[in-house]
Write an enzyme that holds these catalytic residues in place. Structure first.
Site, PDB file in Angstrom:
ATOM      1  CE  LYS A  83      -3.081   2.827   2.698  1.00  0.00           C
ATOM      2  NZ  LYS A  83      -3.640   3.112   4.042  1.00  0.00           N
ATOM      3  N   GLY A 144      -8.361   9.339   9.456  1.00  0.00           N
ATOM      4  CA  GLY A 144      -8.664   9.526  10.869  1.00  0.00           C
ATOM      5  C   GLY A 144      -9.776  10.503  11.181  1.00  0.00           C
ATOM      6  CG  ASN A 193      -5.785   1.459  11.898  1.00  0.00           C
ATOM      7  OD1 ASN A 193      -4.638   1.222  11.566  1.00  0.00           O
ATOM      8  ND2 ASN A 193      -6.143   1.310  13.167  1.00  0.00           N
ATOM      9  CB  THR A 194      -8.916   5.907  13.054  1.00  0.00           C
ATOM     10  OG1 THR A 194      -7.608   6.119  12.527  1.00  0.00           O
ATOM     11  CG2 THR A 194      -9.119   6.811  14.254  1.00  0.00           C
TER      12      THR A 194
END
Length: 243
Positions: A83, A144, A193-194
């Site tokens: 990535k 995020g 993720n976050t």
């Protein structure tokens, strides 16, 4: 796809992966973990997840830094998958399109399978595909932020313009409903993720996203109705009693 950063503990990370059903884990390379036995406990945990590993160049702001980090990742994780992140703006973490193109060219020539983190720009994505990318990873919103699909029109246009290209919505999803919306547009996967790691209960949130992804994908395959401006009765008029 699920990231491996910011979880409160290794046990919570492992539980989140189990309940998410994710098939790919993204991991970043840090120079301080490149010698001795540094990072070995974490690496062992990731291997125990039983999923494919997608190293990323998170935090890289130049072509040279991204290429060097990619080469380290290939050696550490024994994979050509990558990535690719080349950050161009410190506040929004928006990808640098010029650096992304250059780093992609260098890495593909070096044998990598590049999964570029990019914006939904049609021209940029077309150039990345011309270089040999087989997967695109456009953002929904800045990393995020949890804002969801910031430019639904742009993402819809990108999906329609390249219907046969595998695409993953990467960054900016905050709620399971955001993931469902992405899948309803015809995207192939989401990377989180976050939104999971920072939730009050990461494992429960991971499962919620898994169900939302499944629902969105099923809705897309079922060919949802198009929106319309005027009301349309759902009950037929034929056979109605005349009073």
């Amino acid at each position: 796809m699920l990231g491996t950063a910011q979880y409160p503990s290794p046990a919570v990370l492992a539980d989140a992966f189990r309940r998410s059903g994710a098939g790919v884990a993204t991991v970043s390379v840090r120079r301080e973990a490149g010698s001795g036995n540094a990072g070995q406990d974490f690496w062992a945990l990731v291997q125990e997840l039983g999923v494919d590993i997608l190293p990323n160049t998170a935090g890289c702001h130049s072509v040279r830094e991204a290429v060097t980090t990619a080469q380290m990742a290939r050696e550490l994780f024994d994979t050509r998958w990558l990535k690719l992140e080349v950050i161009g703006h410190a506040d929004t973490l928006q990808p640098d399109p010029f650096g992304l193109i250059e780093a992609t060219r260098v890495l593909i020539e070096d044998g990598f399978k590049v999964f570029p983190y990019c914006t939904e720009d049609l021209v940029l994505c077309g150039r990345l595909l011309d270089l040999g990318c087989e997967v695109l990873m456009p953002w929904a919103a800045p990393i995020g932020t949890g804002l969801g699909l910031n430019n639904e029109y742009g993402l819809r246009s990108l999906r329609a313009h390249f219907p046969d290209v595998a695409m993953v919505i990467d960054a900016g999803l905050g709620k399971p409903s955001h993931a469902a919306s992405a899948m309803e547009l015809g995207y192939d996967a989401v990377l989180l993720n976050t939104a999971v790691a920072r939730a009050g209960d990461p494992a429960a949130m991971a499962e919620a996203f898994a169900r939302a992804v499944e629902a969105g994908a099923l809705a897309y395959s079922a060919d949802p109705m198009d929106p319309r401006d005027m009301a349309a009765p759902s009950t037929p008029i034929v056979g109605k009693a005349i009073l």
